[in-house]
Design a protein around this motif. Structure first.
Motif, PDB file in Angstrom:
ATOM      1  N   LEU A  93      13.643 -11.631  -4.358  1.00 17.89           N
ATOM      2  CA  LEU A  93      12.853 -11.613  -3.134  1.00 17.89           C
ATOM      3  C   LEU A  93      12.255 -10.220  -2.892  1.00 17.89           C
ATOM      4  O   LEU A  93      11.064 -10.075  -2.591  1.00 17.89           O
ATOM      5  N   SER A  94      13.097  -9.189  -3.033  1.00 15.88           N
ATOM      6  CA  SER A  94      12.616  -7.821  -2.808  1.00 15.88           C
ATOM      7  C   SER A  94      11.548  -7.440  -3.817  1.00 15.88           C
ATOM      8  O   SER A  94      10.525  -6.849  -3.462  1.00 15.88           O
ATOM      9  N   VAL A  95      11.791  -7.785  -5.090  1.00 16.56           N
ATOM     10  CA  VAL A  95      10.823  -7.449  -6.137  1.00 16.56           C
ATOM     11  C   VAL A  95       9.497  -8.152  -5.865  1.00 16.56           C
ATOM     12  O   VAL A  95       8.427  -7.549  -5.959  1.00 16.56           O
ATOM     13  N   GLY A  96       9.571  -9.422  -5.489  1.00 14.92           N
ATOM     14  CA  GLY A  96       8.362 -10.188  -5.203  1.00 14.92           C
ATOM     15  C   GLY A  96       7.585  -9.589  -4.046  1.00 14.92           C
ATOM     16  O   GLY A  96       6.365  -9.393  -4.131  1.00 14.92           O
ATOM     17  N   ALA A  97       8.304  -9.273  -2.967  1.00 12.65           N
ATOM     18  CA  ALA A  97       7.656  -8.692  -1.789  1.00 12.65           C
ATOM     19  C   ALA A  97       7.011  -7.352  -2.140  1.00 12.65           C
ATOM     20  O   ALA A  97       5.880  -7.055  -1.739  1.00 12.65           O
ATOM     21  N   LEU A  98       7.732  -6.557  -2.930  1.00 14.38           N
ATOM     22  CA  LEU A  98       7.223  -5.251  -3.351  1.00 14.38           C
ATOM     23  C   LEU A  98       5.944  -5.410  -4.173  1.00 14.38           C
ATOM     24  O   LEU A  98       4.953  -4.691  -3.958  1.00 14.38           O
ATOM     25  N   ALA A  99       5.959  -6.386  -5.107  1.00 12.05           N
ATOM     26  CA  ALA A  99       4.806  -6.598  -5.981  1.00 12.05           C
ATOM     27  C   ALA A  99       3.589  -7.025  -5.175  1.00 12.05           C
ATOM     28  O   ALA A  99       2.484  -6.496  -5.370  1.00 12.05           O
ATOM     29  N   VAL A 100       3.783  -7.974  -4.247  1.00 14.68           N
ATOM     30  CA  VAL A 100       2.666  -8.430  -3.421  1.00 14.68           C
ATOM     31  C   VAL A 100       2.132  -7.282  -2.569  1.00 14.68           C
ATOM     32  O   VAL A 100       0.923  -7.057  -2.473  1.00 14.68           O
ATOM     33  N   GLY A 101       3.063  -6.523  -1.973  1.00 10.17           N
ATOM     34  CA  GLY A 101       2.670  -5.394  -1.135  1.00 10.17           C
ATOM     35  C   GLY A 101       1.854  -4.381  -1.916  1.00 10.17           C
ATOM     36  O   GLY A 101       0.791  -3.942  -1.467  1.00 10.17           O
ATOM     37  N   LEU A 102       2.337  -4.041  -3.102  1.00 12.62           N
ATOM     38  CA  LEU A 102       1.640  -3.052  -3.935  1.00 12.62           C
ATOM     39  C   LEU A 102       0.258  -3.535  -4.308  1.00 12.62           C
ATOM     40  O   LEU A 102      -0.716  -2.766  -4.277  1.00 12.62           O
ATOM     41  N   PHE A 115      -2.048  -3.348  -1.387  1.00  6.98           N
ATOM     42  CA  PHE A 115      -2.362  -1.942  -1.143  1.00  6.98           C
ATOM     43  C   PHE A 115      -3.444  -1.468  -2.117  1.00  6.98           C
ATOM     44  O   PHE A 115      -4.447  -0.867  -1.724  1.00  6.98           O
ATOM     45  N   ALA A 116      -3.246  -1.817  -3.405  1.00 11.74           N
ATOM     46  CA  ALA A 116      -4.206  -1.394  -4.416  1.00 11.74           C
ATOM     47  C   ALA A 116      -5.553  -2.062  -4.202  1.00 11.74           C
ATOM     48  O   ALA A 116      -6.607  -1.424  -4.348  1.00 11.74           O
ATOM     49  N   ALA A 117      -5.535  -3.343  -3.828  1.00 14.58           N
ATOM     50  CA  ALA A 117      -6.790  -4.065  -3.599  1.00 14.58           C
ATOM     51  C   ALA A 117      -7.557  -3.427  -2.447  1.00 14.58           C
ATOM     52  O   ALA A 117      -8.778  -3.277  -2.506  1.00 14.58           O
ATOM     53  N   ALA A 118      -6.811  -3.027  -1.397  1.00 18.64           N
ATOM     54  CA  ALA A 118      -7.442  -2.376  -0.250  1.00 18.64           C
ATOM     55  C   ALA A 118      -8.077  -1.044  -0.683  1.00 18.64           C
ATOM     56  O   ALA A 118      -9.175  -0.696  -0.254  1.00 18.64           O
ATOM     57  N   ARG A 119      -7.357  -0.320  -1.535  1.00 11.33           N
ATOM     58  CA  ARG A 119      -7.873   0.954  -2.043  1.00 11.33           C
ATOM     59  C   ARG A 119      -9.176   0.743  -2.811  1.00 11.33           C
ATOM     60  O   ARG A 119     -10.141   1.493  -2.651  1.00 11.33           O
ATOM     61  N   ILE A 120      -9.176  -0.310  -3.639  1.00 11.88           N
ATOM     62  CA  ILE A 120     -10.371  -0.592  -4.446  1.00 11.88           C
ATOM     63  C   ILE A 120     -11.555  -0.910  -3.528  1.00 11.88           C
ATOM     64  O   ILE A 120     -12.655  -0.400  -3.695  1.00 11.88           O
ATOM     65  N   ARG A 121     -11.296  -1.751  -2.502  1.00 11.98           N
ATOM     66  CA  ARG A 121     -12.360  -2.127  -1.569  1.00 11.98           C
ATOM     67  C   ARG A 121     -12.911  -0.890  -0.865  1.00 11.98           C
ATOM     68  O   ARG A 121     -14.110  -0.711  -0.749  1.00 11.98           O
ATOM     69  N   ARG A 122     -11.984  -0.043  -0.404  1.00 13.72           N
ATOM     70  CA  ARG A 122     -12.395   1.149   0.323  1.00 13.72           C
ATOM     71  C   ARG A 122     -13.221   2.065  -0.592  1.00 13.72           C
ATOM     72  O   ARG A 122     -14.239   2.591  -0.195  1.00 13.72           O
ATOM     73  N   GLY A 123     -12.763   2.182  -1.842  1.00 16.24           N
ATOM     74  CA  GLY A 123     -13.454   3.029  -2.814  1.00 16.24           C
ATOM     75  C   GLY A 123     -14.885   2.554  -3.041  1.00 16.24           C
ATOM     76  O   GLY A 123     -15.811   3.337  -3.173  1.00 16.24           O
TER      77      GLY A 123
END
Lengths: 257, 228
Positions: free
Chosen positions: B205-214, B217-225
């Motif tokens: 559960l923790s690994v899954g949540a971490l992966a989705v969160g990351l 986060f990265a997708a948001a960074r790409i959009r902002r970029g």
């Protein structure tokens, strides 16, 4: 009612009967036998003999005794439980899902180191055989839960070989899966039940000495259905013995086959 | 704290998924590009083959892998005799199973991303003298970046949790092929396995949540970029 509607309702009737939780025909009682996978073929034959003697139909549900114990504890439907060891039967009795008073040993077995049919090795004895097979994994039941795995671990520990063999094990979910791995040649060897090795026509490289305590198949009542106690009585009776012997199982208390 | 068993299963899962992605990504880029851009005979068949693992029961995929890459399989025997490479019942085999199962999830967003890249931009770069490889690396690939990233995130998550094909092809060997999903399965076969199963499930559960969160986060960074 035209012909098409009639056909449709006829074809759907069994489905509705199933949904309603009733057998399609008025066949009376059904006995659900949850059995260790190594006993599946024998349980089918025992069930057939029981049906012939009593008219009660049987359904065999086969898996590892550990898996079945868990499923029965979780509420799975079964009338009798045939476990490949005492441990999981006792565990279930401790959960009050099995009648402790009904527990009885009805068969025994031996362990063998078996190779696929037609395969052979130049070695005698267990240690030499395992050495000759050192490039291969050894299939057996998962020693974390499968009775076959428990027996294999105990037998290897007894001979001081457990630590050497343990990293080479290929743990299977149940005895039938371990047998399949060897019979299909996916692995070069396995520690399996003698009865299974004979049934699958495997090449037996080594026969383990009788275990202490011995390998014991234990039967117990899960439900209060009268058919269950009748089956247990049948299991220890004269009619069941030839079936057990035919499947390469031994009888309790060293009774001859 | 994590038990030794959970730790071993977790690190193995990450190792298996990482190898699966390392091998599958270049192939997925090629397949995605080919499906999005090229016309060739047998394209329908290739499409079916690529997406098949998505709809097949995973146990069937595992069984087919065992038939093909197993010790008695044609390719399995060839790999073992020719290169000493054994896949069945090894962690590399678990990576193969995970990679095959994740492949469609990897290809789909990548193919869509390549299809969405404006062909005229590439043509323009070509008329300005850029070689096709240069165009691909400096223009097409970056423009398809978000889609490729989405594919990798999805594929990695799938590879991390793959169960049916893995247990069928690579079996359930502690420390070798017993990934997190298989460890939970094993705990659930044990009558006394509840505590272990819950612990392992919490790790998953923790690994899954971490992966989705990351990945969010990265997708948001790409959009902002891109908007900057």
């Amino acid at each position: 009612m035209d012909r098409r509607t009639l056909l449709l309702s006829m074809s759907l009737a069994p489905a509705f009967a199933l949904l309603a939780g009733r057998p399609a025909a008025a066949s009376g009682e059904i006995l659900r036998i949850a059995t260790a996978s190594s006993l599946a073929a024998a349980a089918e034959d025992l069930g057939a003999a029981f049906t012939q003697a009593t008219g009660i139909k049987t359904i065999v549900i086969a898996a590892s005794s550990s898996t079945l114990a868990r499923q029965i504890a979780g509420g799975a439907a079964a009338d009798v439980f045939l476990s490949a060891n005492r441990e999981w039967a006792n565990w279930l009795a401790g959960k009050a899902r099995l009648s402790a008073d009904s527990l009885q040993v009805f068969a025994g077995n031996r362990l063998v180191l078996a190779l696929p049919a037609g395969a052979s090795i130049e070695a005698a004895g267990l240690e030499d055989s395992l050495d000759a097979l050192k490039n291969s994994r050894i299939a057996t039941g998962d020693p974390q839960h499968v009775p076959l795995g428990f027996y294999a671990r105990d037998a290897l520990q007894h001979q001081g070989l457990w630590d050497a063999v343990r990293p080479r094990l290929l743990p299977a979910d149940n005895a039938a899966a371990a047998l399949r791995l060897v019979a299909s040649g996916q692995v070069a060897a396995g520690i399996v039940y003698a009865s299974d090795a004979h049934a699958a026509d495997l090449n037996i490289a080594y026969v383990f000495p009788p275990a202490d305590p011995p390998i014991a198949y234990v039967a117990g009542l899960v439900s209060a259905a009268p058919a269950g106690s009748r089956f247990l009585a049948f299991l220890s009776g004269a009619a069941a013995q030839p079936v057990l012997c035919r499947h390469g199982l031994s009888l309790p208390e060293d009774r001859p086959c | 704290m994590l038990s030794a068993e959970a730790l071993s299963a977790l690190s193995l899962s990450v190792k298996v998924a990482a190898l699966a992605m390392a091998i599958a990504l270049p192939l997925a880029l090629f397949a995605g590009y080919a499906l999005a851009r090229w016309r060739f005979p047998g394209k329908g068949l290739v499409t079916v083959l690529v997406y098949l693992p998505l709809v097949l029961p995973p146990v069937v995929t595992g069984y087919l892998l065992l038939i093909i890459f197993g010790p008695n399989g044609a390719i399995g025997r060839w790999l073992e005799q020719g290169f000493g490479l054994v896949l069945a019942f090894r962690w590399t085999g678990a990576a193969l199973a995970a990679g095959v199962m994740a492949f469609p999830l990897l290809v789909r967003p990548i193919a869509l991303a390549f299809a969405a890249v404006d062909k005229r931009l590439e043509d323009a770069a070509g008329t300005l003298g850029a070689k096709p490889v240069t165009v691909f690396v400096t223009l097409t690939l970056p423009l398809a970046g978000p889609g490729i990233f989405a594919g990798v995130a999805l594929g990695f998550a799938k590879a991390l949790g793959e169960f049916g094909a893995t247990i069928t092809f690579a079996a359930n060997i502690p420390g070798e092929t017993r990934t997190l999903a298989l460890a939970v399965h094993t705990a659930l076969q044990r009558p006394d396995g509840d505590v272990l199963a819950i612990g392992l499930s919490l790790v998953a559960l923790s690994v899954g949540a971490l992966a989705v969160g990351l990945s969010e986060f990265a997708a948001a960074r790409i959009r902002r970029g891109r908007n900057a």
